[in-house]
Design a protein around this motif. Structure first.
Motif, PDB file in Angstrom:
ATOM      1  N   ALA A   1       0.831  -1.204   0.000  1.00  0.00           N
ATOM      2  CA  ALA A   1       0.000   0.000   0.000  1.00  0.00           C
ATOM      3  C   ALA A   1       0.864   1.252   0.000  1.00  0.00           C
ATOM      4  CB  ALA A   1      -0.931   0.000   1.210  1.00  0.00           C
ATOM      5  N   ALA A   2       0.477   2.219  -0.815  1.00  0.00           N
ATOM      6  CA  ALA A   2       1.206   3.483  -0.922  1.00  0.00           C
ATOM      7  C   ALA A   2       0.448   4.583  -0.181  1.00  0.00           C
ATOM      8  CB  ALA A   2       1.371   3.865  -2.392  1.00  0.00           C
ATOM      9  N   GLY A   3       1.203   5.560   0.332  1.00  0.00           N
ATOM     10  CA  GLY A   3       0.589   6.736   0.935  1.00  0.00           C
ATOM     11  C   GLY A   3      -0.146   6.466   2.237  1.00  0.00           C
ATOM     12  N   ILE A   4       0.349   5.518   3.025  1.00  0.00           N
ATOM     13  CA  ILE A   4      -0.363   5.140   4.251  1.00  0.00           C
ATOM     14  C   ILE A   4      -0.396   6.284   5.259  1.00  0.00           C
ATOM     15  CG2 ILE A   4      -0.319   3.594   6.259  1.00  0.00           C
ATOM     16  CD1 ILE A   4      -1.407   2.453   3.608  1.00  0.00           C
ATOM     17  N   GLU A   5       0.684   7.012   5.401  1.00  0.00           N
ATOM     18  CA  GLU A   5       0.665   8.137   6.343  1.00  0.00           C
ATOM     19  C   GLU A   5      -0.400   9.152   5.966  1.00  0.00           C
ATOM     20  OE1 GLU A   5       4.483   9.876   6.912  1.00  0.00           O
ATOM     21  OE2 GLU A   5       5.324   8.077   7.878  1.00  0.00           O
ATOM     22  N   GLU A   6      -0.545   9.391   4.673  1.00  0.00           N
ATOM     23  CA  GLU A   6      -1.595  10.305   4.210  1.00  0.00           C
ATOM     24  C   GLU A   6      -2.973   9.744   4.529  1.00  0.00           C
ATOM     25  OE1 GLU A   6      -3.282  12.402   0.105  1.00  0.00           O
ATOM     26  OE2 GLU A   6      -1.615  10.950   0.008  1.00  0.00           O
ATOM     27  N   ALA A   7      -3.179   8.453   4.274  1.00  0.00           N
ATOM     28  CA  ALA A   7      -4.474   7.831   4.553  1.00  0.00           C
ATOM     29  C   ALA A   7      -4.816   7.913   6.041  1.00  0.00           C
ATOM     30  CB  ALA A   7      -4.470   6.381   4.082  1.00  0.00           C
ATOM     31  N   LEU A   8      -3.838   7.635   6.890  1.00  0.00           N
ATOM     32  CA  LEU A   8      -4.078   7.719   8.330  1.00  0.00           C
ATOM     33  C   LEU A   8      -4.433   9.141   8.739  1.00  0.00           C
ATOM     34  CD1 LEU A   8      -1.216   5.444   9.711  1.00  0.00           C
ATOM     35  CD2 LEU A   8      -3.633   4.870   9.460  1.00  0.00           C
ATOM     36  N   ASP A   9      -3.744  10.107   8.176  1.00  0.00           N
ATOM     37  CA  ASP A   9      -4.033  11.505   8.503  1.00  0.00           C
ATOM     38  C   ASP A   9      -5.449  11.874   8.081  1.00  0.00           C
ATOM     39  OD1 ASP A   9      -3.094  14.202   9.368  1.00  0.00           O
ATOM     40  OD2 ASP A   9      -3.465  14.691   7.267  1.00  0.00           O
ATOM     41  N   ILE A  10      -5.867  11.429   6.910  1.00  0.00           N
ATOM     42  CA  ILE A  10      -7.218  11.719   6.421  1.00  0.00           C
ATOM     43  C   ILE A  10      -8.270  11.090   7.336  1.00  0.00           C
ATOM     44  CG2 ILE A  10      -8.831  11.263   4.534  1.00  0.00           C
ATOM     45  CD1 ILE A  10      -6.344  11.391   2.654  1.00  0.00           C
ATOM     46  N   LEU A  11      -7.989   9.866   7.802  1.00  0.00           N
ATOM     47  CA  LEU A  11      -8.923   9.157   8.691  1.00  0.00           C
ATOM     48  C   LEU A  11      -8.867   9.643  10.133  1.00  0.00           C
ATOM     49  CD1 LEU A  11      -8.285   5.565   7.345  1.00  0.00           C
ATOM     50  CD2 LEU A  11     -10.470   6.783   7.195  1.00  0.00           C
ATOM     51  N   ARG A  12      -7.842  10.462  10.423  1.00  0.00           N
ATOM     52  CA  ARG A  12      -7.577  10.940  11.774  1.00  0.00           C
ATOM     53  C   ARG A  12      -7.211   9.781  12.698  1.00  0.00           C
ATOM     54  NH1 ARG A  12     -12.201  14.173  10.050  1.00  0.00           N
ATOM     55  NH2 ARG A  12     -11.433  16.250   9.512  1.00  0.00           N
ATOM     56  N   TRP A  13      -6.458   8.825  12.134  1.00  0.00           N
ATOM     57  CA  TRP A  13      -5.881   7.721  12.897  1.00  0.00           C
ATOM     58  C   TRP A  13      -4.403   8.007  13.135  1.00  0.00           C
ATOM     59  CZ3 TRP A  13      -7.462   2.060  11.441  1.00  0.00           C
ATOM     60  CH2 TRP A  13      -8.871   1.930  11.429  1.00  0.00           C
ATOM     61  N   ARG A  14      -3.870   7.390  14.184  1.00  0.00           N
ATOM     62  CA  ARG A  14      -2.433   7.406  14.440  1.00  0.00           C
ATOM     63  C   ARG A  14      -1.854   6.030  14.089  1.00  0.00           C
ATOM     64  NH1 ARG A  14      -4.589   8.798  19.395  1.00  0.00           N
ATOM     65  NH2 ARG A  14      -3.683   6.859  20.202  1.00  0.00           N
ATOM     66  N   LYS A  15      -0.538   5.968  13.952  1.00  0.00           N
ATOM     67  CA  LYS A  15       0.094   4.683  13.640  1.00  0.00           C
ATOM     68  C   LYS A  15      -0.180   3.653  14.725  1.00  0.00           C
ATOM     69  CE  LYS A  15       3.830   6.048  10.530  1.00  0.00           C
ATOM     70  NZ  LYS A  15       5.302   6.047  10.290  1.00  0.00           N
ATOM     71  N   ASP A  16      -0.240   4.104  15.989  1.00  0.00           N
ATOM     72  CA  ASP A  16      -0.482   3.131  17.059  1.00  0.00           C
ATOM     73  C   ASP A  16      -1.950   2.718  17.148  1.00  0.00           C
ATOM     74  OD1 ASP A  16      -1.574   5.401  18.210  1.00  0.00           O
ATOM     75  OD2 ASP A  16      -0.174   5.481  19.890  1.00  0.00           O
ATOM     76  N   ASP A  17      -2.813   3.264  16.282  1.00  0.00           N
ATOM     77  CA  ASP A  17      -4.189   2.776  16.174  1.00  0.00           C
ATOM     78  C   ASP A  17      -4.264   1.506  15.330  1.00  0.00           C
ATOM     79  OD1 ASP A  17      -5.581   4.752  17.661  1.00  0.00           O
ATOM     80  OD2 ASP A  17      -5.496   6.132  15.961  1.00  0.00           O
ATOM     81  N   LEU A  18      -3.178   1.172  14.634  1.00  0.00           N
ATOM     82  CA  LEU A  18      -3.178   0.015  13.742  1.00  0.00           C
ATOM     83  C   LEU A  18      -2.825  -1.268  14.487  1.00  0.00           C
ATOM     84  CD1 LEU A  18      -1.286   1.533  10.678  1.00  0.00           C
ATOM     85  CD2 LEU A  18      -3.746   1.108  10.860  1.00  0.00           C
TER      86      LEU A  18
END
Length: 290
Positions: A135-152
């Motif tokens: 998957a590409a652009g995951i940091e962008e996707a998380l930001d759009i969803l208002r998720w943090r990396k530790d939410d995964l």
């Protein structure tokens, strides 16, 4: 298309309750409709997708039980839609009897078997051959969803997954994270368009074979899809390729609970078969005939 109506039917898939699952409009004979008319019908209905049947390519399937099927969201044509396929198969079975059906979709042939199970019609679709991609652009996707990396969930890494349509799979570490859906609609639509995505498949693993899922669908003009068969097929392929489930498994996906439209999707993986099999019920929504 003998004995099939050009009227717009209203069914809901992955449920036996008309108030649950994912509604779809269905036109069993769309041979007189052009693309603009199909899109206008889908936009007027406002469902995540609507399905339109026309005659099949020559030589496809059993005569009278094979069809070309196209899917339109309120905004655009969609390459493949699982819930509208299930709904259409059940609607057909009510008119021409249960059994095998064959659908020619934009991305390949999709066989469907309809049978009566516990007094209700259940359709099982077989996906086209699936695949996964990094998957590409995951940091962008998380930001759009208002998720943090530790939410995964670290055990289920992000991937693009395809089984007739392309989805981004993101696994939440907690049910609470999955329940709190609050994203930037326009930004997610732009991200999905850039990466050729139909939905974002958000999942939470409740147990080995049980998952809760949600599917934002802004590219279709819908905040959230209540029950997503195409994403369920892609997710089954995702789990198998990552070794996150056994080669032969039946997965249960709960979707729509957070929207007040609960649905139930069964995903079957069969050893030696690269395709994914998705099953569910569908019922007519009363009082909605056009």
């Amino acid at each position: 298309m003998t004995d099939l109506s050009s009227d717009i039917l209203h069914y809901t898939a992955f449920t036996t309750d008309p108030a649950g699952g994912n509604p779809a409009g269905i036109v069993l004979d769309a041979s007189t409709l052009d693309d603009a008319a199909m899109l206008a019908i889908a936009a007027d209905l406002g469902y995540s997708e609507s399905a339109f049947l026309t005659p099949p390519p020559e030589g496809l399937g059993e005569p009278g039980r094979a069809f070309t099927i196209r899917f339109f969201s309120p905004k655009a044509e969609v390459s493949f839609c699982g819930h509208a396929t299930v709904a259409t198969a059940v609607a057909l079975a009510e008119r021409i009897g249960p059994g095998a059906l064959t659908f020619a979709t934009q991305n390949g042939t999709v066989p469907v078997e309809v049978a009566e199970v516990d007094g209700a019609l259940q359709a099982t679709l077989t996906s086209v051959e699936p695949y996964l991609e990094e998957a590409a652009g995951i940091e962008e996707a998380l930001d759009i969803l208002r998720w943090r990396k530790d939410d995964l969930d670290a055990a289920l890494p992000p991937r693009f997954a395809y089984a007739g349509a392309r989805h981004l799979v993101l696994a939440a570490a907690t049910r609470e994270r999955l329940a709190d859906l609050d994203y930037d609609f326009d930004r997610l639509a732009a991200y999905m368009t850039e990466h050729g995505l139909t939905t974002v498949q958000l999942v939470w693993r409740a147990s080995e074979h049980v998952f809760h899922v949600r599917d934002p669908f802004p590219v279709g003009g819908v905040v959230e899809d209540p029950a997503t068969g195409a994403a369920a097929a892609a997710f089954g392929a995702y789990l198998r390729e990552l070794g996150a489930t056994t080669p032969t498994a039946t997965l249960t996906l709960h979707q729509g609970e957070d929207m007040g439209r609960p649905g139930l999707l069964a995903v079957e993986l069969r050893e030696g078969d690269p395709r994914v099999h998705v099953s569910g019920n569908a019922v007519r929504i009363p009082g909605q005939e056009n």
